[in-house]
Structures are given as C-alpha cells and as structure tokens.
Design a protein around this motif. Structure first.
Motif, PDB file in Angstrom:
ATOM      1  N   LEU A  88       0.825  -1.206   0.000  1.00  0.00           N
ATOM      2  CA  LEU A  88       0.000   0.000   0.000  1.00  0.00           C
ATOM      3  C   LEU A  88       0.857   1.253   0.000  1.00  0.00           C
ATOM      4  O   LEU A  88       0.595   2.204  -0.740  1.00  0.00           O
ATOM      5  N   ARG A  89       1.910   1.230   0.808  1.00  0.00           N
ATOM      6  CA  ARG A  89       2.802   2.384   0.885  1.00  0.00           C
ATOM      7  C   ARG A  89       3.494   2.604  -0.476  1.00  0.00           C
ATOM      8  O   ARG A  89       3.641   3.718  -0.953  1.00  0.00           O
ATOM      9  N   GLY A 111       1.178   4.044  -3.105  1.00  0.00           N
ATOM     10  CA  GLY A 111       0.527   5.292  -2.684  1.00  0.00           C
ATOM     11  C   GLY A 111      -0.972   5.114  -2.520  1.00  0.00           C
ATOM     12  O   GLY A 111      -1.736   6.036  -2.766  1.00  0.00           O
ATOM     13  N   GLY A 112      -1.418   3.923  -2.106  1.00  0.00           N
ATOM     14  CA  GLY A 112      -2.843   3.684  -1.918  1.00  0.00           C
ATOM     15  C   GLY A 112      -3.303   4.135  -0.538  1.00  0.00           C
ATOM     16  O   GLY A 112      -2.498   4.410   0.351  1.00  0.00           O
ATOM     17  N   GLU A 113      -4.618   4.242  -0.392  1.00  0.00           N
ATOM     18  CA  GLU A 113      -5.197   4.679   0.876  1.00  0.00           C
ATOM     19  C   GLU A 113      -6.280   3.691   1.303  1.00  0.00           C
ATOM     20  O   GLU A 113      -7.007   3.149   0.467  1.00  0.00           O
ATOM     21  N   ALA A 159      -9.805   3.170   2.751  1.00  0.00           N
ATOM     22  CA  ALA A 159     -11.015   3.984   2.918  1.00  0.00           C
ATOM     23  C   ALA A 159     -11.657   3.665   4.253  1.00  0.00           C
ATOM     24  O   ALA A 159     -12.271   4.512   4.891  1.00  0.00           O
ATOM     25  N   ARG A 219      -8.497  -1.365   8.141  1.00  0.00           N
ATOM     26  CA  ARG A 219      -7.043  -1.308   8.212  1.00  0.00           C
ATOM     27  C   ARG A 219      -6.419  -2.137   7.105  1.00  0.00           C
ATOM     28  O   ARG A 219      -7.088  -2.890   6.408  1.00  0.00           O
ATOM     29  N   TRP A 220      -5.124  -1.951   6.948  1.00  0.00           N
ATOM     30  CA  TRP A 220      -4.383  -2.671   5.909  1.00  0.00           C
ATOM     31  C   TRP A 220      -3.830  -3.973   6.489  1.00  0.00           C
ATOM     32  O   TRP A 220      -3.771  -4.159   7.699  1.00  0.00           O
ATOM     33  N   LEU A 251     -10.189  -0.544   0.375  1.00  0.00           N
ATOM     34  CA  LEU A 251      -9.274   0.478  -0.150  1.00  0.00           C
ATOM     35  C   LEU A 251     -10.016   1.556  -0.939  1.00  0.00           C
ATOM     36  O   LEU A 251     -11.092   1.305  -1.491  1.00  0.00           O
ATOM     37  N   ASP A 252      -9.388   2.727  -1.013  1.00  0.00           N
ATOM     38  CA  ASP A 252      -9.814   3.748  -1.977  1.00  0.00           C
ATOM     39  C   ASP A 252      -9.372   3.294  -3.356  1.00  0.00           C
ATOM     40  O   ASP A 252      -8.460   2.476  -3.464  1.00  0.00           O
ATOM     41  N   ALA A 303      -7.154   3.079  -6.423  1.00  0.00           N
ATOM     42  CA  ALA A 303      -5.719   3.347  -6.511  1.00  0.00           C
ATOM     43  C   ALA A 303      -5.378   3.727  -7.949  1.00  0.00           C
ATOM     44  O   ALA A 303      -5.263   2.848  -8.798  1.00  0.00           O
TER      45      ALA A 303
END
Lengths: 397, 244
Positions: free
Chosen positions: A134-135, A138-140, A142, A145-146, A191-192, A194
């Motif tokens: 994810l890092r 550059g994902g987020e 939503a 948790r990851w 996730l948002d 990506a």
C-alpha cells in the motif's frame, strides 16, 4: 478649409449604446445566442482544464516515479511468473527506495457467502499482497485497516474499491466475512481507488503467508511495484527487466502507470475539440441573430440616421455607430457567456471535487471571438445605414 | 478659410459676399417614369440676417429646395453656395462638416430622441462638432434658456408638451450657432396657439440676428414673415419683400 465633423471616441461609445438602451429586452434576447455559444465553449475548455488539473494534482500526490514490472506470456504462450526472489533482487538496485509485489492466487474465487453460484465470480481476482504494497503504490485505506505483518498470517482480507462494490459490502456493514477459496475470510479493510495501480481495485487482497498456507499459492509474484528518485527512474527502468529475469527478458513488461494516467487526459482532448466545435456552431447561430437584429434596427431607425446626417454625421460616423452597436451587443453576450461558462465549470468541478481551472487564454479567446462575431454581424447592416441618403432616411415617417 | 466666427459675418466679408444661401439656376430631377422635375431653374438668394418664408402647396418642390439648401441633397444643375462654399465642389465629408457647423435643421416631426433629456437632446446638436460633453451641455443649457425652457432641461420628450418639444428641436438647431436655420413646416404638428409661440420665437431669433428660412404651405404663417418666396411647380413664382 473647414473644420471637419468629429465624433469623440467616448461619444462614439455612447452613441453605439443608445440603441441597446432604447430596447433592452431585444438586446438581451439577441445577445443570448452569443452567450450560449460562448458559455458552451468556456465551460468545455474549463471543465477539461479542471479535469487535467485534477490529474496533475493526483500525479503530484502519487508521484510519477512508480514503475511496475509484469510477467507477460512466455514464448510458448504460458502465463509467465516472476522469480520468487525477484523482489529482493530489485531491492538491491542502487537507487530503488521501495519495492513490493502482488501475486495472483489462481483458482481462489471470492463470493459474498457460501451459497453463491461458483461461476458468478464478478471478475474479482484474489491476490497475495506484501505488507509494504500500500505504501509503495501510494494507496489509501477507505475503511478499516491494511494487512500488516500481524494480520497477514490470518484469514483476513482487504477489498479493493470495486470489489467491495461488486460484493455489496459497504463500510457501514460492520464486521463481515466473505467466502474466499472455500474458507471464511474476515474483511478488515476496504481500499480507496488506486489510480496508479488500478488492478488492485478489482482484487481481494490476502496476506502472502496465508495464501501459501491455505490457498495453494506458490509464492511467485505476478507484478512488482518499485519506486526510485525521479531523476533515476529511466536508469532503473533500463536495468529492471534484466534484474528480474535475466534469462527470459522478452517475458518482462516494465511500465510507468503515471504515463497511462497522463495519456488518459490527452485522449479526452478529442472529445473536447468536438464539443468546442459545437460551441462554435452555437456562436455562429448567435452571430446570425445579432446580424438579424441589426438589420431590423437599421430599418427602424432610418429617421434617426437622417437626423444624425443632418446634425453633421459623416457616413463613417453612421457606420461606426451601428458597427459599435453590433460589437457591444455581441460583447454583452460574450460577457454573459463567459460568466455562465465559468459558473458551469465551477459547479461541475465542485460536484467532482476537482480544483477550479479556467485558463486566461480562454477568456481572451472568448473576448476576441465576440468582437469578431459582432464586427462581422454588424458589417452589412452598418454599411447599409451608412449608404442611406439623408433625404430618403428623413422621408420615411 | 473659416476662422470659427460665431455669426459667420466676417467669413462672408472675406469672401466678399453677404449671402448665406445663393442658388443660381438650380435644377433637381428625380429619376422615374416619367422623371419628376422637382426644381426647374430656381434662383434664390438669402442674405445674412434674413427671415424668409418659402411657401407653396405640397408637391411644389419646396421640400426639395430645403434639402438642397441644407446640403442633404445635391442639385443636378446650377450652383448652390451655402455660407460662401460652392456645394458642388465639396465631398460628402465636407458637406457633413458644413451641416455640423453652419446649418441648423428644425423638422416638422421634431425627431427628438425618446428617453433622453431635453438638455441632452439639444447638446446632441453639437455631437458631431467634436466638442467635449461638458461644453456641449453648457451651450445646450444656454440655448434652452434662450428659447424659454430653463425649467424643462431634465424633462424627457414624453414629459414635454408638443409646443415645448418643438422649442427643444429649435434649440437643438440653434445650439451650434448656425449661419442659417432651416425650418421645415415648424408649426405643422402644432395647434394654432403653440404654432404662434414658435413663430414668435423665430421672430425673436431673427431680431437677434439669426438667418432663418421657414418652409411652409400655410399662407397665413408666411404672411407674418418679412419676406415670402412663393414656389410653384419647381420655380420661384413670386418673391415679395425681398431686401426689405
């Protein structure tokens, strides 16, 4: 010999405005056509500029230094996989600052529950994801948790944005489980979208260890994500394929997702051009409306023209008066259209959370277009007014 | 040759002429089938400071005569001298300049701009002289006072009586201090009382030195004027009181 007739510039403007002031409703209605044309053109350019600004902003936030390495098909047509240790090998390239990977888990499909027909897979792919994924992209998250190191070994899953939508899972549902590869997996996060790794949107992401342990996954990555300082991206790119798989170079595809995003903005330009042409047609129709109004105005105001000639106006003064009136009329529409187009851009952009962008050249272009349209529309009526003989103009009452 | 004099008298003196308008053998024929011979060899001389009535029935050619004296129309033959200028030698622009500076028109229908104050209607009489707006308004104010409308300056035409409207039109013609004031049926749209008032005004202006030509079909009006030129079938039929 004699002092010539003279009309001061300021008076020229005043005189050109008299006809509009005398019939304000007609002025507004005939300016409306121009306004619609200009508004359409300004809005089209404004919206496309705002959309580009949004993409630029996204790219600035996401960075353009991400490269992906993908295994294509082997020469024999079998789906190729990257070597198991490729992540470590890429990490050893000097400038590389971050590297991560996903691996497609074959034959592990995801369903909302265990009673769904197994053929209704919704196109969702199960993928093993490394904790640093994810890092790196550059994902987020939503919601929730990851998959960190702790969760990666358990029956937990993080859903891509599209996956959650297709399964009908929303953040407000609380703790839910999905039927994944004949097991119940708890959804711990959503996730948002990506933008740099759109393949994650339609994926269900599970930890690497649990995939190997329970889903028959062989641990070979299908796609690597790698970041390096901007200036060295091309250097890294040139050695990436050889580093990952020195024996089968032709199976490796290296790409830069930010390029695809930028290219998508460029393809929008065809549509923009088409819409711009449509706005141009509206402007043309508006111009014809102004010409029509001016022809009628000249016919109606014969006695005024005669009076002005009697007061000492030259043909040129009469011509500039009607030409000026036409340009003012079109200009009125142009200003109205520019304001309207700007408002449409602002509202449309706000509805999509885009930044507002309206390049200055659009407004300059709109101003030039209206002056041109006004001048062309007014040329014939003004010439007719100027040609009118004073006696015939005065005789028509 | 003009030296921007107010009355034009000194200009005429340098030309060695006293006539404001001098027409010699003027012919004007309108094309058509058959052609209309509106003027056939008209000779007419209007001296500086005269008040002349040009009278004739409709169709006699008096309106054509007014248009030619006002340089709105050109003669087919003969010479027309207005304020010392041979009109046939002037370009359209020069004629416009002559009208802007030396000729004032009063029309039967007034032709006042609606929605515009009396003051600005009169100031528009100077619009094409190139004077600044403030100066045009200053002179318009003076002229409106002169025609007795000091208290109507900011009224619009629809707020004025018909007689006041005609006086505004006279003021507009007068504001540029023209060498000659041409009035086309100035009482035609007025009742007898207002008509008389306008005629009184023209008398006053004449007394203070303005050269005026009044075109009318009304013999009663014409008979009030010091000189009457009768037009019939495009020719001068009689010229009474000339030089007196």
């Amino acid at each position: 010999m004699m002092r010539p007739s003279k009309l001061r510039p300021r008076d020229t403007l005043r005189v050109a405005g008299t006809g509009l002031k005398a019939r304000p409703l007609r002025a507004v209605l005939s300016a409306l056509g121009i306004a619609i044309g200009i508004a359409a053109m300004v809005a089209v350019v404004g919206i496309s500029a705002s959309s580009r600004a949004e993409i630029d902003q996204q790219l600035r936030a996401l960075g353009t230094n991400l490269l992906t390495v993908e295994a294509g098909e082997s020469l024999r047509g079998e789906p190729a996989r990257l070597p198991e240790d490729s992540v470590d090998m890429v990490a050893r390239i000097g400038p590389v600052t971050a590297v991560s990977a996903i691996g497609a888990v074959d034959d592990a499909f995801v369903y909302r529950n265990d009673r769904i027909d197994e053929f209704v897979t919704n196109g969702i792919v199960t993928m093993a994801a490394r904790p640093d994924l994810l890092r790196t992209v550059g994902g987020e998250v939503a919601y929730g948790r990851w998959l960190d190191d702790a969760l990666a070994a358990y029956l937990t899953v993080v859903l891509g944005a599209t996956t959650a939508e297709r399964l009908g899972i929303s953040p407000t549902d609380g703790s839910v489980a999905v039927w994944l590869g004949e097991q119940w997996f708890t959804v711990v996060g959503i996730l948002d979208p990506a933008p740099l790794a759109p393949e994650l949107d339609a994926a269900a992401l599970v930890g690497w260890p649990i995939a190997e342990e329970l889903l028959g996954y062989d641990g070979t990555p299908t796609r690597l994500y790698e970041r390096s300082p901007e200036a060295q991206v091309e250097d890294v790119r040139s050695v990436l394929a050889a580093t990952v798989n020195p024996e089968n170079l032709e199976e490796i595809t290296v790409s830069r997702p930010s390029d695809a995003l930028a290219a998508q903005a460029a393809t929008d330009e065809t549509l923009t051009t088409l819409l711009l042409a449509l706005g141009g047609v509206a402007l043309l129709v508006g111009g014809i409306g102004v010409a029509n109004t001016m022809v009628i105005a000249v016919l109606e105001r014969r006695s005024e023209i005669g009076l002005r000639r009697a007061l000492g106006a030259t043909r040129a003064h009469v011509r500039i008066q009607f030409l000026g009136e036409s340009v003012l009329l079109a200009g009125l529409g142009g200003i109205g259209g520019a304001v309207l187009g700007g408002m449409v851009t602002a509202v449309f952009g706000a509805s999509r959370d885009w930044p507002f962008a309206l390049p200055l050249w659009v407004l300059a272009g709109a101003a030039a277009a209206t002056i041109l349209v006004g001048a062309i529309a007014g040329a014939y009526p003004a010439a007719r007014a100027a040609r009118m003989s004073p006696t015939s103009a005065l005789a028509t009452v | 040759m003009s030296r921007d004099t107010d009355t034009g008298a000194s200009e005429a003196a340098t030309n060695g002429e006293d006539a404001v308008a001098e027409l010699t053998g003027v012919v004007r024929t309108y094309p058509g089938h058959p052609p209309v011979r509106a003027l056939r060899a008209v000779d007419l001389r209007i001296e500086r400071g005269e008040l002349v009535g040009i009278v004739g029935p409709s169709g006699s050619g008096k309106s054509t005569l007014l248009n030619i004296m006002g340089t709105l129309d050109r003669a087919d033959a003969g010479t027309v001298r207005i304020d010392g200028h041979d009109v046939s030698t002037l370009t359209d622009r020069q004629l416009s300049a002559l009208r802007a500076h030396r000729i004032g028109f009063v029309f039967q229908q007034f032709f006042l701009a609606p929605g515009v104050s009396a003051l600005d209607n009169v100031a528009d009489g100077l619009l094409y002289t190139g004077l600044p707006l403030a100066e045009r308004r200053r002179r318009a104010r003076q002229t409106l006072e002169r025609v007795g409308l000091a208290d109507r300056m900011h009224h619009r035409p629809n707020e004025l009586s018909i007689g006041q409207g005609q006086r505004v039109a006279v003021a507009r013609a007068l504001v540029g201090r023209p060498a000659i004031l041409l009035a086309d049926e100035p009482t035609g749209a007025l009742d007898s009382e207002n008509g008389a008032a306008v005629l009184d005004l023209l008398d006053e202006l004449h007394a203070s030195g303005t050269t005026i030509a009044v075109i009318t079909h009304d013999h009663v009006i014409a008979s009030r004027l010091p000189r009457q030129v009768r037009i019939l079938d495009g020719q001068v039929d009689a010229d009474e009181g000339a030089g007196g």
